[in-house]
Design a protein around this motif. Structure first.
Motif, PDB file in Angstrom:
ATOM      1  N   ARG A 147      15.946   4.159 -20.076  1.00  0.00           N
ATOM      2  CA  ARG A 147      15.280   4.269 -21.137  1.00  0.00           C
ATOM      3  C   ARG A 147      13.538   4.493 -19.920  1.00  0.00           C
ATOM      4  O   ARG A 147      12.955   5.037 -21.022  1.00  0.00           O
ATOM      5  N   PRO A 200       9.839  -4.659 -13.929  1.00  0.00           N
ATOM      6  CA  PRO A 200       8.942  -5.016 -13.222  1.00  0.00           C
ATOM      7  C   PRO A 200       8.681  -4.547 -12.199  1.00  0.00           C
ATOM      8  O   PRO A 200       9.857  -4.870 -11.195  1.00  0.00           O
ATOM      9  N   HIS A 252      11.600   7.184 -22.231  1.00  0.00           N
ATOM     10  CA  HIS A 252      10.444   6.606 -22.779  1.00  0.00           C
ATOM     11  C   HIS A 252       9.284   6.787 -22.211  1.00  0.00           C
ATOM     12  O   HIS A 252       8.022   6.225 -23.197  1.00  0.00           O
ATOM     13  N   GLY A 253       9.017   7.109 -20.525  1.00  0.00           N
ATOM     14  CA  GLY A 253       8.082   6.446 -20.074  1.00  0.00           C
ATOM     15  C   GLY A 253       8.426   5.298 -19.498  1.00  0.00           C
ATOM     16  O   GLY A 253       8.649   4.273 -20.127  1.00  0.00           O
ATOM     17  N   GLY A 254       7.248   4.621 -18.632  1.00  0.00           N
ATOM     18  CA  GLY A 254       7.120   2.992 -18.427  1.00  0.00           C
ATOM     19  C   GLY A 254       7.987   2.757 -17.205  1.00  0.00           C
ATOM     20  O   GLY A 254       9.466   3.558 -17.042  1.00  0.00           O
ATOM     21  N   LYS A 255       8.171   1.758 -16.209  1.00  0.00           N
ATOM     22  CA  LYS A 255       9.388   1.350 -15.654  1.00  0.00           C
ATOM     23  C   LYS A 255       9.109  -0.216 -15.465  1.00  0.00           C
ATOM     24  O   LYS A 255       7.998  -1.113 -16.346  1.00  0.00           O
ATOM     25  N   VAL A 264      20.622   1.600 -18.496  1.00  0.00           N
ATOM     26  CA  VAL A 264      20.622   1.856 -19.581  1.00  0.00           C
ATOM     27  C   VAL A 264      18.759   1.880 -19.680  1.00  0.00           C
ATOM     28  O   VAL A 264      18.443   2.279 -20.392  1.00  0.00           O
ATOM     29  N   SER A 265      18.687   0.447 -18.509  1.00  0.00           N
ATOM     30  CA  SER A 265      17.026   0.388 -18.766  1.00  0.00           C
ATOM     31  C   SER A 265      16.310   1.434 -17.636  1.00  0.00           C
ATOM     32  O   SER A 265      15.160   1.381 -18.415  1.00  0.00           O
ATOM     33  N   HIS A 270       0.899  -0.624 -17.335  1.00  0.00           N
ATOM     34  CA  HIS A 270       1.834   0.227 -16.272  1.00  0.00           C
ATOM     35  C   HIS A 270       2.385   0.783 -17.146  1.00  0.00           C
ATOM     36  O   HIS A 270       3.240   2.117 -16.931  1.00  0.00           O
ATOM     37  N   GLY A 271       2.640   1.548 -18.984  1.00  0.00           N
ATOM     38  CA  GLY A 271       2.827   2.505 -19.364  1.00  0.00           C
ATOM     39  C   GLY A 271       3.878   1.320 -19.774  1.00  0.00           C
ATOM     40  O   GLY A 271       4.482   0.504 -19.523  1.00  0.00           O
ATOM     41  N   GLY A 272       4.622   2.650 -20.922  1.00  0.00           N
ATOM     42  CA  GLY A 272       5.744   2.056 -21.506  1.00  0.00           C
ATOM     43  C   GLY A 272       6.159   0.693 -22.188  1.00  0.00           C
ATOM     44  O   GLY A 272       4.855   0.631 -22.793  1.00  0.00           O
ATOM     45  N   LYS A 273       7.232   1.377 -22.907  1.00  0.00           N
ATOM     46  CA  LYS A 273       7.577   0.102 -24.419  1.00  0.00           C
ATOM     47  C   LYS A 273       9.209  -0.978 -23.832  1.00  0.00           C
ATOM     48  O   LYS A 273      10.389   0.038 -23.534  1.00  0.00           O
ATOM     49  N   ARG A 297       2.693  -6.145 -20.074  1.00  0.00           N
ATOM     50  CA  ARG A 297       3.310  -5.417 -18.703  1.00  0.00           C
ATOM     51  C   ARG A 297       3.217  -3.623 -19.111  1.00  0.00           C
ATOM     52  O   ARG A 297       1.864  -3.189 -18.839  1.00  0.00           O
ATOM     53  N   ALA A 330      23.417  -3.769 -22.656  1.00  0.00           N
ATOM     54  CA  ALA A 330      22.849  -2.609 -23.556  1.00  0.00           C
ATOM     55  C   ALA A 330      24.149  -1.579 -22.920  1.00  0.00           C
ATOM     56  O   ALA A 330      24.835  -0.334 -23.534  1.00  0.00           O
ATOM     57  N   GLY A 331      24.317  -2.424 -21.549  1.00  0.00           N
ATOM     58  CA  GLY A 331      25.957  -1.027 -20.778  1.00  0.00           C
ATOM     59  C   GLY A 331      27.083  -1.047 -21.796  1.00  0.00           C
ATOM     60  O   GLY A 331      27.958  -1.121 -21.099  1.00  0.00           O
TER      61      GLY A 331
END
Lengths: 437, 437
Positions: free
Chosen positions: B328, B337, B332-335, B324-325, A332-335, A328, A147-148
């Motif tokens: 994001r 693993p 967008h929230g979340g983390k 980027v991860s 844990h939230g997030g997507k 997960r 992605a980078g």
């Protein structure tokens, strides 16, 4: 570990579905530890009920729609395949706040936009690692690891059936029909092999790969497609004579815009066809039912991903990896990342695509043939890399391998060759992988 | 796109740091589109200031600690390397709520537990794809793609310097010292090559890979390690004679527990050593500075990941994918693993590890030598696969390749061979990859 259970519904109990259910039930302690909450199988939708499905009967249902709508289902795993009723089931699931994991390349190749919007609107996940190249992680590397970076090219062997047939033709010298029959008897080809041998399956995967690689929506209809049913034993032999084999390739390229052309922007070429692959190329040694995907990116350079591209276990591995990610996120939230189409690159026609040709023709064996043939190439601005001439029983065969040129120029050259006096027939025209530089 | 900016601090401006900063600045529109918010470079920590670093001078600082603590920094990218002051800087960053992306294998191999706890406590991300195998996605596939599978084995060529040297020795017949000198002059080996040639770098990566693969904390000290400095041209020639080449392998295995042993549980073997690799094995053709990692999982089968394992661009590609991860997740929230060590498998000693040996010895050429040698193998319960005997100027050489046996039994066999009357010297003992079945 105090999190509530994550309810899972599985749609389909074929090769992949059976493995998904088996692993999910046998490794439940591992899934709980990896997710942070227990994954509980709420039900499995099947076409018809019956005993001996390897699943407790009270989990089976023929009411897929009802299963998808259950309040205690958080994630829907779809391994039925095809467009309907699956499209409606997945949309229902997403719209009711359930994340979806699917292995359905045909559906994604045409409806990713619709499905991804529904997932985004409901703030849930749509994961589909298993849709391309079975067990091989390709979707996640393209969407996340790279992605980078700027991906320039993705070239893959993404269909096991055609790769099995072409590998067998290369190894044994057998013709296409015999190799297909062989693949059928071993379960590598279906009774109606059209989707595989005519390249539709690979084209769907090319559309998905190109979309991810170039942040541009590409559908199956955007992919130029030729299958392998016209490949002959003579093609394989001729390929071998120039140090190549033949593979069905899914190719996705960012083609640099030409300064002399109107918008001058980079554009996307997505195509599937059988091509000569030099034996020194990493894809040449990918044999049988294996798949491999080569990714070329600006900073990363060339990467290759290799593994089993189909089958219950390998596909289930990808599906379950996605299931853990989706679960997960529920815990844990997030997507996961949304569909990314911001680049919106133009998808160009095959004629504008730069490629190389391997042209096989039967000629009358007399002085001047070669120079007449060479002149036609030159006239169309196509530079020749290799010429090989051999005497045959009825005259001579002439093989010409070109340097990179526009597909349209190569087509025009071949059309002109067919009208030359001493060229009796252009027997086969195949493209060749690599720039030849 | 209405999200606030994501502030990024980069620690280090060597080969990798320079590429990270260059790409981040030149592709800022792409990063914004892919993240959903602009990534803004707040500063770059360097050891000493100076012009011509390719970065605006007002972004450079020698105060790394101050940069990490800035309120407008959301993510810290660490590409300095080594343990201190980096460990303290990363802990500071994590404890103050900043996500961290690092390429630091030495640090992670020893301190993952501490760093991962800090990240978890602060609910931020710790990403480290670039710590293993440069541009090749391996960490994310193990942590995410294979999260629903059971990994049995990871075998990799994860050090470019040693692979370059061994490839050169194999291709040219040169000895170790000349090949090392050649690697140095081409920039593939450092002035002090110890970390590479003695296997410390590969052992750190093996620790990281084993931790991820087996959900068990494995540190560098847990990894059995031998380097390549004792490998001779004769070893390569002898390997070639039995259809092999020599590679420095990082191997991580889940060894099945034996029912006759106390706890009977599966355990982890992590080790680095030069080994014979059959030319038919996919790792045999990974040459020069390239890396490759083979993963064998229960459902997925065998996967291979191949690409450039080092260098500014390739490593930056992995770092930026992680960035980027992390970004994001901030938007967008979340983390990502967390560290997963729930399995807590025992890490077993090298002596208990099943492997194969290739033993090269000089013997007196007389009747009975072979039977005496074979008797020693048999006495230690080690089954022989291949024996090759050749006359030499001073007597004869004898090569024995064994089937799988316990390392301890193989060691005892070799010790016994050295005491045999007609065995003049055991010249080299190398392990061999593959089960031989």
């Amino acid at each position: 570990m105090a999190h509530r259970e994550i309810g899972v519904a599985v749609l389909g109990l074929g090769n992949v579905g059976s493995e998904v259910v088996r692993i999910l039930r046998s490794a439940s302690a591992d899934f709980e530890a990896r997710v942070g909450a227990p994954l509980v199988l709420r039900g499995v939708a099947v076409r018809s009920l019956g005993p001996d499905r390897g699943v407790p009967e009270d989990l089976l249902t023929t009411d897929a729609q009802g299963l998808v709508e259950r309040d205690d289902v958080d994630i829907v795993v779809e391994v039925i395949g095809g467009i309907e009723p699956v499209r409606t089931l997945i949309l229902t699931a997403l719209q009711s706040g359930k994340s979806v994991v699917t292995a359905n390349k045909a559906l994604l190749a045409d409806y990713t936009g619709e499905l991804a919007s529904a997932a985004k609107n409901a703030d849930v996940d749509l994961y589909f690692e298993a849709a391309v190249a079975g067990a091989i992680p390709v979707v996640r590397p393209l969407m996340q690891s790279l992605a980078g970076d700027r991906v320039d090219r993705v070239v893959g062997i993404v269909n096991g059936t055609t790769n099995y047939i072409l590998s067998a033709m290369d190894a044994t010298g057998a013709d296409y029909a015999d190799s297909l029959a062989d693949a059928r008897s071993l379960g590598y080809a279906e009774a109606d092999p059209t989707a595989d041998v005519e390249g539709y399956d690979a084209a769907a995967k090319a559309a998905i790969l190109a979309s991810l690689a170039f942040h541009t929506r590409v559908t199956a209809a955007d992919v130029y497609r030729e299958g392998i049913s016209a490949i002959t034993a003579a093609d394989l032999a001729s390929a071998r004579a120039v140090g190549c084999t033949v593979k069905l390739l899914a190719m996705c390229e960012r083609v640099p815009g030409r300064p002399d052309v109107a918008d001058g922007e980079d554009w996307v070429s997505a195509r599937v066809y059988p091509a000569l692959v030099p034996l020194t190329h990493p894809l040449a040694n990918v044999d049988g039912a294996f798949n491999a995907v080569v990714v070329e990116a600006e900073a990363a350079g060339r990467l290759m991903f290799y593994g089993q591209g189909a089958g219950g276990g390998p596909t289930a591995s990808s599906v379950l990896g996605d299931l853990v990610s989706a679960a997960r996120n529920k815990v844990h939230g997030g997507k996961g990342p949304d569909e990314s189409t911001y680049a919106g690159l133009r998808i160009g026609p095959m004629g504008d695509t730069p490629t190389r040709y391997h042209v096989f023709m039967e000629v009358t064996d007399r002085v001047g043939v070669l120079s007449a043939v060479a002149a036609e190439f030159s006239k169309h601005d196509v530079s020749i890399s290799v010429v090989r001439q051999e005497d045959t029983e009825v005259g001579a065969s002439l093989v010409v391998v070109t340097h990179m040129a526009l597909e349209s120029a190569l087509r025009d050259t071949v059309a002109a060759l067919e009208n030359l006096e001493y060229v009796n027939a252009v027997t086969s025209v195949l493209r060749m992988e690599g720039t030849g530089e």
